[in-house]
Design an enzyme around this catalytic site. Structure first.
Site, PDB file in Angstrom:
ATOM      1  N   LYS A  15       0.854  -1.193   0.000  1.00 37.03           N
ATOM      2  CA  LYS A  15       0.000   0.000   0.000  1.00 37.03           C
ATOM      3  C   LYS A  15       0.889   1.243   0.000  1.00 37.03           C
ATOM      4  O   LYS A  15       2.043   1.225   0.412  1.00 37.03           O
ATOM      5  CB  LYS A  15      -0.946   0.018   1.201  1.00 37.03           C
ATOM      6  CG  LYS A  15      -0.263   0.025   2.580  1.00 37.03           C
ATOM      7  CD  LYS A  15       0.139   1.390   3.090  1.00 37.03           C
ATOM      8  CE  LYS A  15       0.750   1.296   4.490  1.00 37.03           C
ATOM      9  NZ  LYS A  15       1.450   2.544   4.886  1.00 37.03           N
ATOM     10  N   PRO A  58       9.898  -4.263   0.094  1.00 36.45           N
ATOM     11  CA  PRO A  58      10.981  -4.051   1.065  1.00 36.45           C
ATOM     12  C   PRO A  58      10.440  -4.011   2.494  1.00 36.45           C
ATOM     13  O   PRO A  58       9.408  -3.388   2.760  1.00 36.45           O
ATOM     14  CB  PRO A  58      11.568  -2.694   0.664  1.00 36.45           C
ATOM     15  CG  PRO A  58      11.173  -2.503  -0.760  1.00 36.45           C
ATOM     16  CD  PRO A  58       9.851  -3.182  -0.910  1.00 36.45           C
ATOM     17  N   GLY A  93       7.484   1.221   5.122  1.00 33.47           N
ATOM     18  CA  GLY A  93       6.245   1.981   5.191  1.00 33.47           C
ATOM     19  C   GLY A  93       5.240   1.592   4.135  1.00 33.47           C
ATOM     20  O   GLY A  93       4.343   2.374   3.800  1.00 33.47           O
ATOM     21  N   GLY A 128       3.950  -4.336   4.021  1.00 33.07           N
ATOM     22  CA  GLY A 128       4.163  -5.696   3.539  1.00 33.07           C
ATOM     23  C   GLY A 128       3.709  -6.773   4.506  1.00 33.07           C
ATOM     24  O   GLY A 128       2.975  -7.689   4.130  1.00 33.07           O
ATOM     25  N   GLY A 129       4.135  -6.673   5.766  1.00 32.29           N
ATOM     26  CA  GLY A 129       3.758  -7.683   6.743  1.00 32.29           C
ATOM     27  C   GLY A 129       2.267  -7.745   6.973  1.00 32.29           C
ATOM     28  O   GLY A 129       1.683  -8.829   7.139  1.00 32.29           O
ATOM     29  N   SER A 130       1.614  -6.596   6.971  1.00 33.00           N
ATOM     30  CA  SER A 130       0.166  -6.538   7.171  1.00 33.00           C
ATOM     31  C   SER A 130      -0.570  -7.142   5.983  1.00 33.00           C
ATOM     32  O   SER A 130      -1.568  -7.866   6.142  1.00 33.00           O
ATOM     33  CB  SER A 130      -0.274  -5.087   7.382  1.00 33.00           C
ATOM     34  OG  SER A 130       0.330  -4.536   8.536  1.00 33.00           O
ATOM     35  N   ASP A 152      -2.359  -1.814  10.495  1.00 36.17           N
ATOM     36  CA  ASP A 152      -2.547  -1.709   9.044  1.00 36.17           C
ATOM     37  C   ASP A 152      -3.328  -2.885   8.473  1.00 36.17           C
ATOM     38  O   ASP A 152      -3.805  -2.821   7.333  1.00 36.17           O
ATOM     39  CB  ASP A 152      -1.198  -1.600   8.334  1.00 36.17           C
ATOM     40  CG  ASP A 152      -0.564  -0.227   8.473  1.00 36.17           C
ATOM     41  OD1 ASP A 152      -1.207   0.689   9.025  1.00 36.17           O
ATOM     42  OD2 ASP A 152       0.601  -0.061   8.035  1.00 36.17           O
TER      43      ASP A 152
END
Length: 290
Positions: free
Chosen positions: A12, A95, A99, A102-104, A137
């Site tokens: 995002k 990456p 910000g 990615g993990g979310s 997120d």
């Protein structure tokens, strides 16, 4: 589910990110537009005989309590379904610590897979329960479409999601990934310090964000509360923003709490040229809103 299933977890971008002063419980409210872009991680999910979720990633060492494990456990807790164990091979394209969520997004992608595994459709209350157990997120990504794409006004700690209909698909973003780390915890500490010193940047109100989003990016008045405090301690982030402006982007800003910086273009060819030019000195990538 008898064989490997692949699922994309899209990144995002933040268009505007207003952080409000710390609440009594120690958290901060935010106001932002989140939109997915065509940069993604890939989850390759395989059933295993042992219960639980095993996560493997070749490109980085994941923490023991990562978002995928937390999302799997929360899914089992809220649905009572835990008969199928999973092995997740995570292929990173987003990456880490940039910000970009990615993990979310990975967590939400796994939940989409689990809904397919058990042939169930979780309701909003269940999705929000999992997000509460996983990360702020995650709420946004849980309420994206079945392919993991979406655009929403996001407020509160991230739990209030208002879908934006007919999101823009005409935005090309040249993203620079500076060689700088931006810890979310440290970023919020810097913001708290700035608030204590009476420093606050004027920002559009929440009910104005969508109107700004519909404008030509040259006229955007979005702000990211994190940018001045992070750029103040990271020369490279400040230089990346300047570099994007120097190649003619319509608008340049940091995403989330950094460290990714992006420049917005509405002309694809201009964006390609800018990306190629910046690529001579920066680690950068051209993406599009989806």
């Amino acid at each position: 589910m008898l064989k490997e299933v692949s699922s994309k977890a899209y990144a995002k971008i933040n268009f505007g990110l207003r952080v409000l002063p710390k609440r009594a419980d120690g958290f901060h409210n935010i106001e932002s537009i989140f939109q997915t872009i065509d940069l993604y991680d890939e989850l390759r999910v395989t059933p295993v005989s042992e219960r639980g979720c095993i996560v493997h990633c070749d490109s980085m060492q994941l923490p023991e309590n990562n978002t995928l494990i937390n999302a799997y456990n929360a899914f089992c807790e809220c649905t009572g379904r835990d008969s199928i164990g999973l092995k997740v091979n995570l292929i990173k394209g987003i990456p880490a610590g940039g910000g970009l969520g990615g993990g979310s997004s990975d967590a939400a992608a796994l939940i989409r897979v689990l809904q397919g595994v058990y042939n169930i459709e979780l309701n909003d209350e269940q999705l929000d329960f999992i997000a509460t157990k996983t990360g702020s997120d995650v709420f946004f990504f849980m309420h994206c479409d079945k392919d993991g794409k979406g655009c929403s006004l996001v407020s509160g700690r991230g739990e209030y999601i208002k879908k934006i209909e007919n999101p823009r698909k005409d935005l090309y973003l040249v993203m620079i990934f500076p060689n700088a780390k931006s810890s979310t915890k440290e970023a919020y500490a810097l913001i708290d310090k700035a608030f204590a010193e009476g420093k606050e940047i004027k920002s559009p109100e929440l009910n104005e964000l969508e109107s700004v989003y519909r404008m030509d990016p040259e006229n955007w008045t979005f702000i990211n509360t994190f940018t001045p405090v992070i750029a103040g301690v990271s020369v490279e982030i400040n230089q990346a923003i300047i570099a994007l402006k120097n190649v003619g982007c319509c608008y340049a800003e940091m995403s989330g709490s950094g460290s990714t910086v992006y420049g917005a273009f509405t002309d694809r060819q201009q964006a390609i040229s800018a990306s190629n030019l910046l690529g001579e000195t920066w680690n950068c990538k051209l993406v599009q809103t989806i």
